[in-house]
Design a protein around this motif. Structure first.
Motif, PDB file in Angstrom:
ATOM      1  N   LYS A 101       0.816  -1.150   0.127  1.00  0.00           N
ATOM      2  CA  LYS A 101      -0.163   0.052   0.162  1.00  0.00           C
ATOM      3  C   LYS A 101       0.971   1.394  -0.177  1.00  0.00           C
ATOM      4  CE  LYS A 101       0.502  -1.979   3.933  1.00  0.00           C
ATOM      5  NZ  LYS A 101       0.368  -3.258   4.565  1.00  0.00           N
ATOM      6  N   LEU A 154      -9.316  -0.097   8.837  1.00  0.00           N
ATOM      7  CA  LEU A 154      -8.574  -0.548   7.791  1.00  0.00           C
ATOM      8  C   LEU A 154      -7.143  -1.020   8.305  1.00  0.00           C
ATOM      9  CD1 LEU A 154      -9.112   2.622   5.806  1.00  0.00           C
ATOM     10  CD2 LEU A 154      -9.744   0.283   4.941  1.00  0.00           C
ATOM     11  N   ASN A 155      -6.991  -1.402   9.838  1.00  0.00           N
ATOM     12  CA  ASN A 155      -5.605  -1.608  10.016  1.00  0.00           C
ATOM     13  C   ASN A 155      -5.862  -2.854  11.217  1.00  0.00           C
ATOM     14  OD1 ASN A 155      -3.478  -1.508  12.410  1.00  0.00           O
ATOM     15  ND2 ASN A 155      -2.506  -1.007  10.221  1.00  0.00           N
ATOM     16  N   GLY A 156      -5.398  -4.018  10.809  1.00  0.00           N
ATOM     17  CA  GLY A 156      -5.740  -5.214  11.811  1.00  0.00           C
ATOM     18  C   GLY A 156      -5.072  -5.162  13.012  1.00  0.00           C
ATOM     19  N   THR A 157      -3.746  -4.484  13.110  1.00  0.00           N
ATOM     20  CA  THR A 157      -2.839  -4.544  14.181  1.00  0.00           C
ATOM     21  C   THR A 157      -3.623  -3.707  15.271  1.00  0.00           C
ATOM     22  OG1 THR A 157      -0.939  -4.996  12.968  1.00  0.00           O
ATOM     23  CG2 THR A 157      -0.588  -4.038  15.241  1.00  0.00           C
ATOM     24  N   PHE A 184       0.920  -9.855  12.418  1.00  0.00           N
ATOM     25  CA  PHE A 184      -0.026  -8.790  11.567  1.00  0.00           C
ATOM     26  C   PHE A 184       0.629  -7.426  11.204  1.00  0.00           C
ATOM     27  CE2 PHE A 184      -3.452 -11.000  14.402  1.00  0.00           C
ATOM     28  CZ  PHE A 184      -3.385 -12.104  13.876  1.00  0.00           C
ATOM     29  N   ALA A 185       1.653  -7.252  12.231  1.00  0.00           N
ATOM     30  CA  ALA A 185       2.026  -5.937  12.355  1.00  0.00           C
ATOM     31  C   ALA A 185       2.995  -5.569  11.228  1.00  0.00           C
ATOM     32  CB  ALA A 185       2.861  -5.386  13.517  1.00  0.00           C
ATOM     33  N   GLU A 186       3.311  -4.205  10.766  1.00  0.00           N
ATOM     34  CA  GLU A 186       4.130  -3.709   9.781  1.00  0.00           C
ATOM     35  C   GLU A 186       5.689  -4.163  10.335  1.00  0.00           C
ATOM     36  OE1 GLU A 186       3.497  -2.757   6.460  1.00  0.00           O
ATOM     37  OE2 GLU A 186       1.697  -3.515   7.110  1.00  0.00           O
ATOM     38  N   ASP A 192       1.656   1.121  11.859  1.00  0.00           N
ATOM     39  CA  ASP A 192       0.226   0.736  12.327  1.00  0.00           C
ATOM     40  C   ASP A 192      -0.243   1.688  13.401  1.00  0.00           C
ATOM     41  OD1 ASP A 192       0.115  -1.958  10.789  1.00  0.00           O
ATOM     42  OD2 ASP A 192       1.964  -2.380  12.110  1.00  0.00           O
ATOM     43  N   ASP A 197      -0.157   3.463   8.276  1.00  0.00           N
ATOM     44  CA  ASP A 197      -0.862   2.214   7.466  1.00  0.00           C
ATOM     45  C   ASP A 197      -2.219   2.622   6.931  1.00  0.00           C
ATOM     46  OD1 ASP A 197      -0.360  -0.885   6.288  1.00  0.00           O
ATOM     47  OD2 ASP A 197      -2.285  -0.794   7.747  1.00  0.00           O
ATOM     48  N   LYS A 201      -3.982   3.456   3.251  1.00  0.00           N
ATOM     49  CA  LYS A 201      -5.307   2.667   2.491  1.00  0.00           C
ATOM     50  C   LYS A 201      -6.349   3.486   2.453  1.00  0.00           C
ATOM     51  CE  LYS A 201      -3.731  -1.606   5.080  1.00  0.00           C
ATOM     52  NZ  LYS A 201      -3.798  -2.287   6.147  1.00  0.00           N
ATOM     53  N   GLY A 297      -8.165  -8.789   7.732  1.00  0.00           N
ATOM     54  CA  GLY A 297      -7.368  -7.474   7.000  1.00  0.00           C
ATOM     55  C   GLY A 297      -5.955  -7.696   6.943  1.00  0.00           C
ATOM     56  N   ALA A 298      -5.512  -8.756   7.639  1.00  0.00           N
ATOM     57  CA  ALA A 298      -3.880  -9.095   7.671  1.00  0.00           C
ATOM     58  C   ALA A 298      -3.798 -10.455   8.015  1.00  0.00           C
ATOM     59  CB  ALA A 298      -3.460  -8.096   8.883  1.00  0.00           C
TER      60      ALA A 298
END
Ligand code: HSE
Length: 403
Positions: A101, A154-157, A184-186, A192, A197, A201, A297-298
């Motif tokens: 992204k 939009l962010n799973g973390t 999950f995390a970047e 995050d 992130d 998105k 989402g992740a």
């Protein structure tokens, strides 16, 4: 037979490999009978114990110069060298699909333009919402609508962290560690937890909805690092939850209002029940009304499944560019920060009397912390909320309420 390559053998890349291997027959059926064969995996690391170690290369040019390779999955993440690699591949007439992204939000306009010029495809279904179908539905199924607004988890973390705080009373730090351990995390969790992130998105979705590039640098972004257990407990007392929301609203004048921030969501909103690493995106169209897209989402296989779907679509549309794109706007399309009013949830150590003097009509919430007032304001612009809050003795928390 379509020959493909994967660039980056991390969480998502290894998921792409697994799906290509395990679901080969299904992929071939979906690709109009064409077999999808993996020819290269690019990674700078050694994978000597891998059962197909002969697929690995450290040389990008092996992929670029191989005329048999028609589709490449870029799942390496980061801007560089992903940008340079993607650009070279598109210019060489290969389609590229990505989960990156950051790259789509930063260089998407240019890369989509190159893909169009070369009659190949640059697909990015996995870049927003992991495994949730959202890019194609917005581009195809909702195409008859003018999109009025988008509100998404939009962010799973961060959703996982907030959920652990809400449901299990876990601290922020412990919940973040859990999310990192689960993959999950970047790479850099700041992306995050500070909302970057989610910002990229919503910028991608807003660009797709408006047809004009929404620059993520123009989106006011606040993460969840200041959210405390007291905040989530107050929200619970209000029959609500705190969620990190990416929000975009599209005016008839072509202006886009967009923001990323933690918001209080009442439990009667479908977004409130989106737990754990799940994402959900509520899109409002002028004909269809509200539609919500929900799912993982992740995570390795959910995200990889969207990448592989893009590979199959690129194989099916070989030498035919699907017109998924947006343009660079000639002038600023961002609406003023005061274009949208929100009610605000505020905690202050100031008295209820002062609160009423400054804010007028507002709704008080029962105290959870001694010696403070907690209340929800009437809808206010950002400037109005800031000016009024500055008159209070001390503001502990100020959160938008998603109406
Ligand atoms: N770090 C991202 C998230 C991964 O937690 O949602 C998927 O983009």
């Amino acid at each position: 037979m379509a020959k493909v390559a994967i660039m980056g053998y991390g969480t998502v890349g290894s998921g792409v490999y697994d799906i290509i291997k395990t679901n080969a027959d299904k992929l071939s059926r979906s690709a109009n009978g064409e077999t999808v064969e993996l020819k290269y995996i690019l990674d700078i690391r050694d994978f000597d114990d891998h059962p197909e170690k002969e697929l690995f290369t450290k040389e990008f040019n092996d992929i670029l110069n191989d005329s048999e390779v028609s589709v490449v999955a870029e799942v390496m993440g980061g801007l560089h060298p992903a940008y340079e690699f993607t650009k070279s591949l598109l210019e060489a007439g290969k389609s590229v699909v990505t989960s990156n992204k950051e790259l789509v939000a930063t260089y998407g306009t240019e890369l989509l333009e190159i893909a169009r010029g070369k009659n190949v495809n640059y697909f990015f279904e996995a870049s927003v919402g992991g495994g949730i179908p959202i890019i194609r539905p917005m581009h195809q199924c909702l195409t008859a609508n003018n999109i009025e607004k988008i509100a998404g988890i939009l962010n799973g973390t961060t959703n996982y962290i907030l959920n652990q705080m809400i449901k299990n009373g876990k601290t922020f730090e412990t919940a973040l560690k859990d999310a990192q351990n689960k993959g999950f995390a970047e790479r850099n969790p700041a992306a995050d937890i500070e909302g970057h992130d989610a910002c990229r998105k919503i910028a991608i979705l807003a660009s797709l909805a408006s047809g004009k590039m929404v620059d993520y640098n123009d989106i006011d972004t606040e993460g969840i690092t200041n959210i405390t257990l007291d905040d989530v407990n107050y929200a619970a007392a209000m029959d609500a939850v705190v969620k990190l929301i990416g929000y975009a609203q599209f005016g008839e004048d072509g202006k886009v209002y967009s923001i990323v921030s933690p918001m209080v969501i009442k439990n009667d909103s479908p977004l409130s029940g989106v737990d754990g690493v799940m994402n959900a995106i509520m899109v409002t169209g002028d004909c269809v009304g509200n539609v919500m897209f929900y799912g993982a989402g992740a995570g390795k296989l959910p995200t990889a499944s969207a990448v592989v779907a893009d590979i199959v679509d690129a194989v099916k549309h070989n030498e035919r560019s699907k017109k998924i794109f947006w343009e660079k706007p000639a002038e600023n399309i961002m609406a003023d920060k005061d274009a949208k009013k929100f009610a605000y949830f505020i905690r202050t150590t100031d008295s209820a009397e002062n609160v009423q003097k400054i804010f007028g009509k507002c709704e008080f919430v029962d105290n959870i912390v001694d010696n403070e007032s907690a209340f929800v304001t009437a809808p206010l612009t950002q400037s109005e909320a800031d000016e009024k809050a500055a008159k209070l003795g001390n503001v502990v928390t100020k959160l938008r309420v998603l109406g």
